[in-house]
Design an enzyme around this catalytic site. Structure first.
Site, PDB file in Angstrom:
ATOM      1  N   ASP A  32      -4.049  -2.549   3.920  1.00 17.10           N
ATOM      2  CA  ASP A  32      -4.218  -1.789   2.678  1.00 17.10           C
ATOM      3  C   ASP A  32      -5.210  -0.655   2.840  1.00 17.10           C
ATOM      4  OD1 ASP A  32      -3.212  -4.578   1.747  1.00 17.10           O
ATOM      5  OD2 ASP A  32      -2.796  -3.129   0.146  1.00 17.10           O
TER       6      ASP A  32
ATOM      7  N   ARG B  18      -5.127  -0.043  -9.016  1.00 19.03           N
ATOM      8  CA  ARG B  18      -5.427  -1.034  -7.976  1.00 19.03           C
ATOM      9  C   ARG B  18      -6.369  -0.362  -6.973  1.00 19.03           C
ATOM     10  NH1 ARG B  18      -0.897  -4.553  -5.562  1.00 19.03           N
ATOM     11  NH2 ARG B  18      -2.723  -5.906  -5.352  1.00 19.03           N
TER      12      ARG B  18
ATOM     13  N   ALA C 233       0.798  -1.231   0.000  1.00 20.65           N
ATOM     14  CA  ALA C 233       0.000   0.000   0.000  1.00 20.65           C
ATOM     15  C   ALA C 233       0.840   1.296   0.000  1.00 20.65           C
ATOM     16  CB  ALA C 233      -0.982  -0.035   1.172  1.00 20.65           C
TER      17      ALA C 233
HETATM   18  O1  MRU Z   1      -1.255  -7.138  -3.354  1.00 16.60           O
HETATM   19  P1  MRU Z   1      -0.129  -6.511  -2.587  1.00 16.60           P
HETATM   20  O2  MRU Z   1       1.126  -7.312  -2.603  1.00 16.60           O
HETATM   21  O3  MRU Z   1       0.071  -5.056  -2.956  1.00 16.60           O
HETATM   22  O4  MRU Z   1      -0.678  -6.540  -1.087  1.00 16.60           O
HETATM   23  C1  MRU Z   1       0.137  -6.086  -0.045  1.00 16.60           C
HETATM   24  C2  MRU Z   1      -0.466  -6.227   1.288  1.00 16.60           C
HETATM   25  O5  MRU Z   1      -1.561  -6.727   1.448  1.00 16.60           O
HETATM   26  C3  MRU Z   1       0.284  -5.633   2.433  1.00 16.60           C
HETATM   27  O6  MRU Z   1       0.046  -6.351   3.603  1.00 16.60           O
HETATM   28  C4  MRU Z   1      -0.199  -4.198   2.642  1.00 16.60           C
HETATM   29  O7  MRU Z   1      -0.180  -3.495   1.448  1.00 16.60           O
HETATM   30  C5  MRU Z   1       0.608  -3.496   3.650  1.00 16.60           C
HETATM   31  S1  MRU Z   1       2.223  -3.120   3.027  1.00 16.60           S
HETATM   32  C6  MRU Z   1       3.056  -2.285   4.229  1.00 16.60           C
END
Ligand code: MRU
Length: 352
Positions: A236, A90, A50
C-alpha cells in the site's frame, strides 16, 4: 485473456465499479457520477486495493471538474474540495495521493474549467491503460523470479480487483501459472475483511489457477513445514528506506519467510513508492471499525463489552524484503539501499 476481469470502467461520464463488498456472491455494478459517490465507494471498500483506489480518486477529480464546468463554479475551489474529500477516505495507500497529484498537474495547465474536465477525463483513461501495462510488466518480472513448480503463498487481494488491470502479486501468480511454473498458490483468507477468501479465491477460480485457501494462522506453519517456496504480496505504501506497508498479517509472513529461509517478494507499481516518507515509522496506519473484528459476516462472535484494536495494515522492515518487483524492474535486497536507482522514476508527493 481467459477469465479477464475489468472491475473499473471509465466512460468519461461515470466510473463503473464492480462492487467488491458483494463479491463473490453477487456481481453488482455501481455507477458513480459525483465525487461524493466515488469517495463513499472508496471509504466503504466497494473499490479497494492501493492502485484501484488511486484510479478511482482520479476519476473523482474528473467528475468534480466536469461538475464545476457545468455549474460555472470556481475550478480551483471545486478541485480543492474534491481533493480533500477523496484524500480523507483511506490514509495508508499512497496511490490515492499520487493520483490526486497527477490530477492537479493536469488541471493546472488547463485553459478553463471545460478544458480541465476534458484533460482529466483523458487522464483517467490513460492511468487505467498504464496500470494494465505496468501490471503486465510486474507479472513478467516477478514470474521470472519463481522456480519451476513453484508453491507460492499470498495475502489479501492483489489481483485485477485491486488494480483495475491484471494484478500485482496475484498477477505474478497468474503469469507463473500461464508459463506452467506454478504448482499451487496458498491464499490467506485475510481477516477481518476476508479479501483472500472472497476476492482472491474468486479471481483464481475464474483464471483457472490452482489454489488452496488457508486461515491466516496456518501460514507460518506451512512455511515451517517446507510447503512454500516463496511469499509474494502487494503493498500500500513503500517508504524511501524500503519499509513496506501492506495488509495486516504481512509482517508475520515476512518474519516466517526470513526464519525459514524462503524469499519474501513485494510487488508494486512505482505509484506505490513514497519518497516523501522516510521510513515505515511515519506511515499512517488506518484503523477500522470494531465491527469488522466483533463480527464474522453478519454473525457476532465476541461478547458484548469486548474492546477492539483493528489496524488494517502493518509495516514490514526493508531488511525482511528479498526483492521488490516493479514495472521498471526488480529491486533486490538490500532494497533500502538500492531504491535510489529508481529515484528518477519516482514522483515526489505534494498531497498528504
Ligand atoms: O484494505 P485493502 O483491501 O484496500 O488492502 C489491500 C492490500 O493491502 C493490498 O495488498 C495492496 O493494496 C496492494 S493491491 C495491488
Amino acid at each position: 485473456m481467459a477469465g479477464a476481469i475489468q472491475p473499473l470502467r471509465w466512460d468519461g461520464e461515470a466510473l463503473l465499479l464492480l462492487d467488491q463488498t458483494r463479491l463473490p456472491h453477487e456481481e453488482r455494478w455501481l455507477r458513480c457520477v459525483t465525487v461524493e459517490e466515488v469517495a463513499a465507494a472508496i471509504r466503504e471498500m466497494r473499490v479497494r486495493g492501493a492502485p484501484a483506489i488511486g484510479l478511482a480518486a482520479a476519476a473523482g477529480m474528473a467528475l468534480a471538474a466536469a461538475e464545476a464546468a457545468r455549474e460555472g463554479r470556481d475550478l480551483a475551489e471545486a478541485l480543492q474540495q474534491a481533493g480533500s474529500t477523496l484524500g480523507a477516505t483511506r490514509p495508508t495507500a499512497v496511490n490515492l495521493y499520487w493520483a490526486l497529484d497527477r490530477a492537479w498537474e493536469v488541471a493546472r495547465t488547463a485553459h478553463d474549467p471545460r478544458d480541465a474536465a476534458e484533460r482529466l477525463r483523458r487522464l483517467v483513461a490513460e492511468l487505467l491503460d498504464r496500470q494494465r501495462e505496468s501490471d503486465l510488466a510486474i507479472a513478467e518480472h516477478g514470474a521470472a523470479l519463481l522456480p519451476p513448480g513453484a508453491r507460492v503463498l499470498t495475502h489479501c487481494n492483489t489481483g485485477a480487483l485491486a488494480t483495475g488491470g491484471y494484478g500485482t502479486a496475484l498477477g505474478i501468480v497468474r503469469r507463473a501459472h500461464e508459463l506452467g511454473k506454478l504448482a499451487i498458490v496458498y491464499v490467506d483468507e485475510s481477516r477481518p475483511r476476508l479479501q483472500g477468501a472472497r476476492l482472491t479465491a474468486w479471481e483464481l477460480l475464474r483464471a483457472g489457477v490452482p489454489f488452496r485457501l488457508i486461515v491466516d494462522a496456518a501460514a507460518s506453519s506451512l512455511i515451517a513445514r517446507g510447503m512454500v517456496d516463496a511469499v509474494v504480496v502487494g503493498a500500500d505504501r513503500i517508504a524511501a528506506n524500503g519499509d513496506v506497508a501492506n495488509k495486516i498479517g504481512t509482517l508475520a509472513l515476512a518474519l516466517a519467510a526470513s526464519r525459514y529461509g524462503i524469499p519474501f517478494f513485494v510487488a508494486a507499481p512505482l505509484s506505490t513508492f513514497d519518497p516523501a516518507t522516510p521510513s515505515g515509522a511515519s506511515i499512517e496506519i488506518e484503523e477500522r471499525d470494531a465491527e469488522e473484528v466483533l463480527y464474522v459476516g453478519k454473525e457476532r462472535v465476541a461478547p458484548e463489552g469486548s474492546a477492539v484494536f483493528n489496524p488494517a495494515f502493518d509495516v514490514t522492515p526493508a531488511a525482511l524484503v528479498t526483492a521488490i518487483v516493479t514495472e521498471a524492474g526488480v529491486v533486490s535486497s538490500p532494497v533500502g539501499e538500492r531504491l535510489h536507482a529508481l529515484a528518477g522514476e519516482l514522483v515526489p508527493r505534494r498531497h498528504s
